[in-house]
Design a protein around this motif. Sequence first.
Motif, short mmCIF file in Angstrom:
data_model
loop_
_atom_site.label_atom_id
_atom_site.label_comp_id
_atom_site.label_asym_id
_atom_site.label_seq_id
_atom_site.Cartn_x
_atom_site.Cartn_y
_atom_site.Cartn_z
N ARG A 150 -0.39 -2.24 -14.23
CA ARG A 150 -0.08 -1.02 -13.49
C ARG A 150 -1.01 -0.89 -12.29
N LEU A 151 -0.49 -0.33 -11.20
CA LEU A 151 -1.19 -0.33 -9.92
C LEU A 151 -1.46 1.08 -9.40
N TRP A 152 -2.65 1.27 -8.86
CA TRP A 152 -3.04 2.51 -8.21
C TRP A 152 -3.82 2.16 -6.94
N LEU A 153 -3.76 3.05 -5.96
CA LEU A 153 -4.62 2.91 -4.79
C LEU A 153 -6.00 3.46 -5.16
N THR A 154 -7.03 2.78 -4.70
CA THR A 154 -8.39 3.30 -4.83
C THR A 154 -8.58 4.38 -3.76
N GLU A 155 -9.70 5.03 -3.74
CA GLU A 155 -9.98 6.01 -2.67
C GLU A 155 -9.89 5.32 -1.31
N ARG A 156 -10.43 4.12 -1.25
CA ARG A 156 -10.39 3.35 0.00
C ARG A 156 -8.94 3.03 0.39
N GLY A 157 -8.13 2.66 -0.59
CA GLY A 157 -6.73 2.37 -0.35
C GLY A 157 -5.96 3.61 0.06
N GLN A 158 -6.27 4.74 -0.56
CA GLN A 158 -5.61 5.99 -0.18
C GLN A 158 -5.93 6.37 1.26
N ALA A 159 -7.18 6.17 1.65
CA ALA A 159 -7.57 6.50 3.02
C ALA A 159 -6.83 5.62 4.03
N LEU A 160 -6.75 4.33 3.75
CA LEU A 160 -6.04 3.43 4.66
C LEU A 160 -4.55 3.74 4.69
N GLU A 161 -3.96 3.97 3.53
CA GLU A 161 -2.53 4.29 3.48
C GLU A 161 -2.25 5.57 4.26
N LEU B 128 0.83 -1.21 0.00
CA LEU B 128 0.00 0.00 0.00
C LEU B 128 0.86 1.26 0.00
N TYR B 129 1.87 1.26 0.85
CA TYR B 129 2.73 2.44 0.97
C TYR B 129 3.41 2.74 -0.37
N PHE B 130 4.04 1.75 -0.97
CA PHE B 130 4.81 2.00 -2.18
C PHE B 130 3.93 2.18 -3.42
N ILE B 131 2.76 1.59 -3.44
CA ILE B 131 1.83 1.88 -4.54
C ILE B 131 1.38 3.34 -4.42
N GLY B 132 1.14 3.78 -3.19
CA GLY B 132 0.78 5.18 -2.97
C GLY B 132 1.90 6.14 -3.34
N ARG B 133 3.14 5.76 -3.09
CA ARG B 133 4.29 6.61 -3.42
C ARG B 133 4.60 6.62 -4.91
N LEU C 218 -6.61 -6.18 -4.05
CA LEU C 218 -7.55 -5.99 -5.15
C LEU C 218 -8.96 -6.42 -4.74
N GLU C 219 -9.06 -7.61 -4.13
CA GLU C 219 -10.36 -8.14 -3.72
C GLU C 219 -11.03 -7.26 -2.67
N GLN C 220 -10.24 -6.66 -1.79
CA GLN C 220 -10.80 -5.83 -0.72
C GLN C 220 -10.99 -4.38 -1.15
N GLY C 221 -10.67 -4.07 -2.40
CA GLY C 221 -10.93 -2.75 -2.94
C GLY C 221 -9.95 -1.67 -2.54
N TYR C 222 -8.74 -2.03 -2.17
CA TYR C 222 -7.73 -1.04 -1.80
C TYR C 222 -6.86 -0.64 -2.99
N VAL C 223 -6.75 -1.53 -3.96
CA VAL C 223 -5.88 -1.32 -5.11
C VAL C 223 -6.66 -1.63 -6.38
N GLU C 224 -6.36 -0.88 -7.44
CA GLU C 224 -6.89 -1.22 -8.75
C GLU C 224 -5.72 -1.46 -9.69
N GLN C 225 -5.96 -2.30 -10.66
CA GLN C 225 -4.92 -2.70 -11.61
C GLN C 225 -5.44 -2.47 -13.02
N LYS C 226 -4.60 -1.85 -13.84
CA LYS C 226 -4.99 -1.59 -15.22
C LYS C 226 -3.85 -2.03 -16.14
N SER C 227 -4.18 -2.34 -17.37
CA SER C 227 -3.17 -2.67 -18.36
C SER C 227 -2.38 -1.42 -18.74
N GLY C 228 -1.13 -1.63 -19.13
CA GLY C 228 -0.30 -0.52 -19.56
C GLY C 228 -0.81 0.09 -20.85
N PRO C 229 -0.52 1.38 -21.09
CA PRO C 229 -1.03 2.06 -22.29
C PRO C 229 -0.43 1.51 -23.59
#
Length: 166
Positions: free
Chosen positions: A104-115, A53-58, A86-97
């Motif tokens: 590629r990984l991002w924190l969701t709003e829920r993940g950002q709040a926890l981080e 969570l920390y490093f995805i946020g960074r 991913l299952e708990q909704g803290y992180v989302e994953q998308k394909s590269g452009p």
Amino acid sequence: MVETRSPANPLFLRDEELRQGIELMFYAYRDFTFEIDQLLKSYQLGRAHHRALYFIGRHPGQTVGHLLSILKVTKQSISRVLKDLLEQGYVEQKSGPRDRRERRLWLTERGQALERELTERQSQRFARAYRETGADAVEGFRKVMLGLLDPVERIEVDRRVRGGGR
């Protein structure tokens, strides 16, 4: 207040001074992680989840491979951690452009709040220690932490840390 001693000459460190540093690192890490470990348990998460969570946020939008290189864990370990996040909704994953195989990984709003909650608690501990010891000690601590890293990683880690991780 922190006890002050005359500075040790780094060229003549005794075994006892080295052992004290190791022991202090163990105690500091224990206290640095204890409160967070208790909070993570309430979310059914552990330290590996916290680090991710920390490093995805960074490094938002980083690849799974980049996260692997930062954490130095196996693909199997990171897969389990990411599956949970991913299952708990803290992180989302998308394909590269450009490369659809890239994850590629991002924190969701829920993940950002926890981080934020986890980091704020640990930031308070750092802020207290920094206030108690002063600017010279803060810079000395940074140098000691960098000195503990493998030499080939020092420049890159220092660049990442000073650049805000992004």
